[in-house]
Design a protein around this motif. Sequence first.
Motif, PDB file in Angstrom:
ATOM      1  N   LEU A 138     -10.252  -7.787  -1.912  1.00 32.00           N
ATOM      2  CA  LEU A 138      -9.360  -8.755  -2.541  1.00 32.00           C
ATOM      3  C   LEU A 138     -10.134  -9.921  -3.148  1.00 32.00           C
ATOM      4  O   LEU A 138      -9.791 -10.417  -4.227  1.00 32.00           O
ATOM      5  CB  LEU A 138      -8.346  -9.261  -1.512  1.00 32.00           C
ATOM      6  N   ALA A 139     -11.211 -10.345  -2.478  1.00 30.38           N
ATOM      7  CA  ALA A 139     -12.051 -11.416  -3.032  1.00 30.38           C
ATOM      8  C   ALA A 139     -12.764 -10.945  -4.292  1.00 30.38           C
ATOM      9  O   ALA A 139     -12.946 -11.711  -5.251  1.00 30.38           O
ATOM     10  CB  ALA A 139     -13.064 -11.877  -1.988  1.00 30.38           C
ATOM     11  N   LEU A 140     -13.152  -9.691  -4.300  1.00 30.63           N
ATOM     12  CA  LEU A 140     -13.817  -9.112  -5.477  1.00 30.63           C
ATOM     13  C   LEU A 140     -12.857  -9.064  -6.660  1.00 30.63           C
ATOM     14  O   LEU A 140     -13.238  -9.354  -7.804  1.00 30.63           O
ATOM     15  CB  LEU A 140     -14.316  -7.710  -5.119  1.00 30.63           C
ATOM     16  N   ILE A 141     -11.623  -8.726  -6.408  1.00 29.23           N
ATOM     17  CA  ILE A 141     -10.614  -8.680  -7.475  1.00 29.23           C
ATOM     18  C   ILE A 141     -10.377 -10.077  -8.044  1.00 29.23           C
ATOM     19  O   ILE A 141     -10.199 -10.245  -9.262  1.00 29.23           O
ATOM     20  CB  ILE A 141      -9.312  -8.054  -6.946  1.00 29.23           C
TER      21      ILE A 141
ATOM     22  N   ASP B 257      -7.036  -5.658 -21.649  1.00 24.73           N
ATOM     23  CA  ASP B 257      -5.678  -5.276 -21.202  1.00 24.73           C
ATOM     24  C   ASP B 257      -5.734  -4.148 -20.173  1.00 24.73           C
ATOM     25  O   ASP B 257      -5.013  -4.176 -19.162  1.00 24.73           O
ATOM     26  CB  ASP B 257      -4.833  -4.849 -22.403  1.00 24.73           C
ATOM     27  N   GLU B 258      -6.578  -3.155 -20.426  1.00 22.35           N
ATOM     28  CA  GLU B 258      -6.712  -2.033 -19.497  1.00 22.35           C
ATOM     29  C   GLU B 258      -7.246  -2.501 -18.148  1.00 22.35           C
ATOM     30  O   GLU B 258      -6.787  -2.055 -17.080  1.00 22.35           O
ATOM     31  CB  GLU B 258      -7.648  -0.975 -20.081  1.00 22.35           C
TER      32      GLU B 258
ATOM     33  N   SER C 288      -4.766  -5.093 -11.049  1.00 22.22           N
ATOM     34  CA  SER C 288      -3.499  -5.160 -10.318  1.00 22.22           C
ATOM     35  C   SER C 288      -3.306  -3.941  -9.425  1.00 22.22           C
ATOM     36  O   SER C 288      -2.845  -4.051  -8.283  1.00 22.22           O
ATOM     37  CB  SER C 288      -2.330  -5.272 -11.302  1.00 22.22           C
ATOM     38  N   LEU C 289      -3.683  -2.788  -9.944  1.00 25.03           N
ATOM     39  CA  LEU C 289      -3.587  -1.565  -9.141  1.00 25.03           C
ATOM     40  C   LEU C 289      -4.519  -1.624  -7.936  1.00 25.03           C
ATOM     41  O   LEU C 289      -4.146  -1.211  -6.823  1.00 25.03           O
ATOM     42  CB  LEU C 289      -3.912  -0.339  -9.995  1.00 25.03           C
TER      43      LEU C 289
ATOM     44  N   LYS D 183      -3.032  -3.865  -5.307  1.00 26.64           N
ATOM     45  CA  LYS D 183      -1.963  -3.166  -4.584  1.00 26.64           C
ATOM     46  C   LYS D 183      -2.553  -2.198  -3.558  1.00 26.64           C
ATOM     47  O   LYS D 183      -1.998  -2.028  -2.468  1.00 26.64           O
ATOM     48  CB  LYS D 183      -1.068  -2.418  -5.566  1.00 26.64           C
ATOM     49  N   TYR D 184      -3.658  -1.554  -3.920  1.00 21.78           N
ATOM     50  CA  TYR D 184      -4.299  -0.607  -3.005  1.00 21.78           C
ATOM     51  C   TYR D 184      -4.736  -1.322  -1.723  1.00 21.78           C
ATOM     52  O   TYR D 184      -4.439  -0.865  -0.606  1.00 21.78           O
ATOM     53  CB  TYR D 184      -5.498   0.041  -3.685  1.00 21.78           C
ATOM     54  N   PHE D 185      -5.424  -2.447  -1.883  1.00 22.22           N
ATOM     55  CA  PHE D 185      -5.929  -3.153  -0.703  1.00 22.22           C
ATOM     56  C   PHE D 185      -4.800  -3.787   0.105  1.00 22.22           C
ATOM     57  O   PHE D 185      -4.847  -3.788   1.340  1.00 22.22           O
ATOM     58  CB  PHE D 185      -6.961  -4.206  -1.116  1.00 22.22           C
TER      59      PHE D 185
END
Length: 493
Positions: free
Chosen positions: A125-128, A453-454, A460-461, A464-466
């Motif tokens: 999550l921190a990486l995102i 955009d991609e 976001s995906l 959601k996974y984490f």
Amino acid sequence: MSLLRGGRLAPQPGEVAKYTASVAYDVHIADEVVKVNIAHVVMLAERGLIDKSRASIILGALLSAKPGELLDETLEDVHMNLERWVTEKVGAEAAGWMHLAKSRNDQVAAAIRMKLREKLIEAGLALIALRRALLSQSRAHLYTVMPGYTHLQRAQPITLALHLLAHHDALARDTERLKECYVRVNQSPMGAAALAGSSIPVDRRRVAELLGFEGLVEDTVDAVSARDFLVEALAAASLVMNHVSRLCEEMVLWSSSEFGFVEIADEYSSTSSIMPQKKNPVVAEVARARAYRVYGDLLAALSMTARLPLSYNLDLQEVTPHLWDAYDILISTLRVVAGMVSTATFNPTKMEEALSDGYVNATELANMLVKKGLSFRQAHHAVGLLVRRLLEQGRTLTSLTPSELVEAVREVSGKEVVVGAEELKLALNPRWTVEACQVEGGPSPSRVKVMIDERVKKASLDEKYFTSLKSKLEEAYDKLMEAVKVIASSGGG
């Protein structure tokens, strides 16, 4: 009689006990050790291996355990501290059943995996968050042209957006590595006991389910001795820090007066104790340095686990602190660097000024000559000859005249070409070059916008996974507590 040494060994001097104790590091897994014991006792009761009334008493003591009070070094580790805690609460006869068909070997392996799961989610999550900071800056600078570099020399014109996306994409691959690592970490070693399992018919899969594991480390010898999951997690952390250090290196360079490409926000900077004009990029410097600490943790783990005979050896106890050190560094670094990137102010004027002499457009000039019939190597030689002459004359490539270009082509290839002034001016315009580069993944703003955009959608995906992994662990804990209630109600607790 000593709880652990029993009748087998003589008392141990305090200095020796302290030397081999792991209590100082077990603080990281104390809560997980309690949960492992709860799940194990639930399984024993469900399988009828211990009386439910006795299990209820033990579970009550386990639920009252305070991890911060399970740190007596004379008992070697948190596992024996917990057994003493339960013994003091319910008596030795009842507490003695808690360790049936279970060893510290499978228990510690499970606890490490459980804590590491949480660390991987936190790091992911921190990486995102850092990836999103880079994507936000990329979107803001779709049209900011700058020199691309090779060998730290100005090479070709690109956009700041494309450059920042390169950092993002490395971190996106790191995200995938963390996700893949999680799958291998989230396997239960419980039921392997010391190394050979047990003739007591325990249900390994039930314990795995109660603890939120997705499967088993099946081979019991492998279950207690394997630390490759730990080394893999350290390798993944090292790669993340490697990529973060590259980003931070550029923030240090670009914030210098020699570049002037970026202004790092005050809250991520420091000043000098003697030079009042200084603004030092200290966060980027510390992050760059801490990458090496994580590399050291990886190397230590690799060295400590090499040449160990199967199965469990106490050497493995010395490996785990390097895991917690690395992930504490990783997570804190990602959070701070994300803030630094999101608040940084880039300087498009300075970046464009770095393109003003025209030399970064030398390749595009050669491409123009190719369109006029020269081979690329001939065009390369002609432009290279012109660059050398102009530099000797103290001139810029933008001062080149069409006649000088025609003459260089004739000299190198013997060919005659026609070059117009506007045509030459366009070939030496970095903005035109960037726009003209429509290759997939190239710097053209229209291409880069699609890429951004991609990547925003993918971030976001990944988030959601984490978060789904985190939810699954919370659900598993709730189920564990429900199982405890069932035992307590049927056991009269």
